[in-house]
Design an enzyme around this catalytic site. Structure first.
Site, PDB file in Angstrom:
ATOM      1  N   LYS A 192       0.853  -1.197   0.000  1.00 46.56           N
ATOM      2  CA  LYS A 192       0.000   0.000   0.000  1.00 46.56           C
ATOM      3  C   LYS A 192       0.887   1.244   0.000  1.00 46.56           C
ATOM      4  CE  LYS A 192      -1.797   2.714   3.028  1.00 46.56           C
ATOM      5  NZ  LYS A 192      -1.861   4.008   2.284  1.00 46.56           N
ATOM      6  N   GLU A 267      10.686   1.739   9.935  1.00 48.31           N
ATOM      7  CA  GLU A 267      11.662   2.816   9.702  1.00 48.31           C
ATOM      8  C   GLU A 267      10.884   4.109   9.870  1.00 48.31           C
ATOM      9  OE1 GLU A 267      13.352   5.827   8.544  1.00 48.31           O
ATOM     10  OE2 GLU A 267      12.950   5.131   6.499  1.00 48.31           O
ATOM     11  N   CYS A 301      13.408  11.534   6.220  1.00 48.33           N
ATOM     12  CA  CYS A 301      13.676  11.032   7.568  1.00 48.33           C
ATOM     13  C   CYS A 301      15.134  11.193   7.943  1.00 48.33           C
ATOM     14  CB  CYS A 301      13.245   9.567   7.681  1.00 48.33           C
ATOM     15  SG  CYS A 301      14.087   8.482   6.512  1.00 48.33           S
ATOM     16  N   GLU A 401      10.328  16.288  14.734  1.00 52.63           N
ATOM     17  CA  GLU A 401      10.621  16.210  13.303  1.00 52.63           C
ATOM     18  C   GLU A 401       9.793  17.251  12.546  1.00 52.63           C
ATOM     19  OE1 GLU A 401      11.597  12.542  10.339  1.00 52.63           O
ATOM     20  OE2 GLU A 401       9.684  12.467  11.380  1.00 52.63           O
TER      21      GLU A 401
END
Length: 508
Positions: A192, A267, A301, A401
């Protein structure tokens, strides 16, 4: 901003029609049973660039069933490594033959520069080829020193059906960090992609068919995390989930997968520092910092979204980064010289701006940027290159983040302080150090709590070298032999040679 390098023109034409992305289930491209679709409006050009089938539990169930049947009947898992590798190598060839088509749609869906999209899509072929090499060289162990009458063999077998859930920031690259390795191991898969960037994954389906992948081995379901992704994480017929995305969603997947005790590889996010010592190549470090924060519009990331600079050089070093920021080419992603494109959604742009405003309110200083950027003819879904100094470790901009072109600057005096600041984060994906003293580099590398540590470079990566994080940046590894092993189960086979086993029950 008048002193920024802004590119408004483009050299690649927009497609005449929107790409139609469809599910791929049991070898057949298909629309949703209820006919629903979702439109993706380009963040850079404001036009509908793709229409994707919007999946439900119906499509997810069908895809999982197809993968389960395909795994259990051995049409892929029982093939030789040579046969699997042949298919993966053909896929790699087809990826390279279709780079321009893949890169264009990825640029328009994500807003990233087309030069970076070309590198991502074309470079992904190397991941497929490396995975193919692992399919042929995978092996277990034998133990022949257990006695003359015992031989033990440790086998490596595919884990089974794998759910692969990928993000919007590197849709084709991250898919290629997972799918070919799972296929090389002999697994079957349900994929997906993000609903924001579905098309390159959908395009891959045609290549899988052309390469000869048997029906049902890889299935693709388009749509939202709920209901599609949640079912892929909870279904009893799925043996493993591998997910790249936010830490918050990763935690939800872990909880959901726990009900069936399926394996989970994650991750997740990062707040990655580069530590800058005075005795280093300062021009090289400043260039790497500039690259590390603006590459992929900072929506990465591995973005080096905070730097920890020695106090003695902080003013001069920040000035270098600010000057380099002015020379970075921002603007139209469909121009090959553009280095920084559009923010993926207006909502995400507002979130980025919120972090900057909060930092200023807390006493930080904006050295450059700090607001939306308007590109002639393309609107304002862009964000200025932003450097914020005077940041303290307790500010959100230093700990969370941001996922945008925003650099937070902290300072240090000693190596101990630099290591403490590096590790003062819930994340642990990557870290870097710039220093000409090898002893300092080695000590930092050993003590930094991160899955990857770069010394005197940033974001160099190779298919052979494992990637992943510690702490709340994830669990498990991708790529390399360690990433391949994530998709394998270990089985011990113990064999007695001859009838030499002493009876446990005394004979009459």
């Amino acid at each position: 901003m008048k002193d920024l390098h802004i590119i408004s023109e483009q050299t690649v034409a927009l497609p005449n029609t929107a790409y139609q992305a469809r599910h791929f289930i049991n070898g057949v491209a298909q629309d949703s049973a209820d006919g629903r679709k979702s439109d993706r409006i380009s963040p850079s050009h404001g036009v509908v660039v793709s229409q994707a089938a919007l999946g439900s539990e119906v499509e997810a169930e069908a895809a999982i069933k197809a993968a389960r049947v395909a795994f259990d009947d051995g049409r892929w898992s029982c093939l030789s490594g040579k046969a699997r590798a042949a298919v993966l190598n053909k896929v790699a060839d087809l990826i390279e033959a279709n780079v321009e088509k893949l890169a264009l749609i990825e640029t328009l869906e994500s807003g990233k520069p087309i030069s970076q999209a070309r590198g991502e899509c074309g470079g992904a072929a190397d991941l497929w080829r490396y995975a193919a090499s692992l399919a042929r060289t995978s092996h277990g162990d034998s133990h022949n020193a257990l006695g003359s009458d015992i031989l033990a063999v440790v086998l490596k077998e595919p884990i089974g059906v794998v759910s692969i859930i990928t993000p919007w920031n590197f849709p084709f690259w991250i898919l290629s960090q997972k799918l070919p390795f799972a296929l090389a191991a002999g697994c079957t898969c349900v994929v997906k992609p993000s609903e924001v960037t579905p098309s390159t994954t959908a395009m891959l389906a045609e290549m899988l068919v052309e390469a000869g992948l048997p029906a049902g081995v890889c299935n693709i379901v388009l749509g939202y995390g709920n209901p599609v992704g949640s079912l892929m994480a909870s279904h009893a017929d799925v043996d493993m989930v591998t997910f790249t995305g936010s830490t918050a969603v990763g935690k939800m997947i872990t909880k959901t997968a726990g009900d069936t005790l399926k394996k989970v590889a994650l991750e997740l996010g990062g707040k990655n520092p580069q530590v800058i010592f005075p005795n280093c190549d300062l021009d090289g470090a400043a260039d790497a910092v500039t690259f590390g924060i603006y590459f992929n519009v900072g929506q990465c990331c591995n973005s080096s979204s905070r730097i920890i600079v020695h106090e003695d050089i902080a003013d001069a070093f920040v000035a270098r980064v600010v000057e380099m920021s002015r020379r970075v080419a921002f603007g139209n992603p469909l121009h090959p010289d553009t280095q920084v494109g559009a923010i993926v959604t207006p909502e995400h742009a507002a979130k980025i701006d919120g972090y900057v405003r909060a930092a200023v309110a807390a006493g930080a200083e904006v050295c450059i940027g700090g607001a939306a950027l308007s590109v002639p003819g393309l609107g304002d879904q862009f964000y200025q290159p932003t450097v914020v100094r005077g940041v303290t470790a307790d500010m959100a901009i230093a700990r969370e983040e941001v996922f945008g072109p925003v650099l937070a600057v902290l300072t240090f005096r000693t190596l101990e302080e630099a290591i403490a600041l590096t590790n003062d984060a819930t994340y642990g994906l990557s870290a870097g150090i710039w220093c000409d003293d090898i002893h300092t580099c080695l000590e930092f590398s050993r003590r930094a709590q991160a899955g990857t540590v770069w010394t005197n470079t940033w974001m160099d990566g190779f298919p052979e070298v494992a990637f992943g994080g510690v702490k709340q940046s994830g669990q498990g590894r991708e790529i390399g032999s360690y990433g391949f092993d994530e998709f394998l189960e270990v089985k011990s086979l113990v064999m007695r040679v001859g009838r030499t086993r002493a009876p446990w029950v005394k004979r009459a």
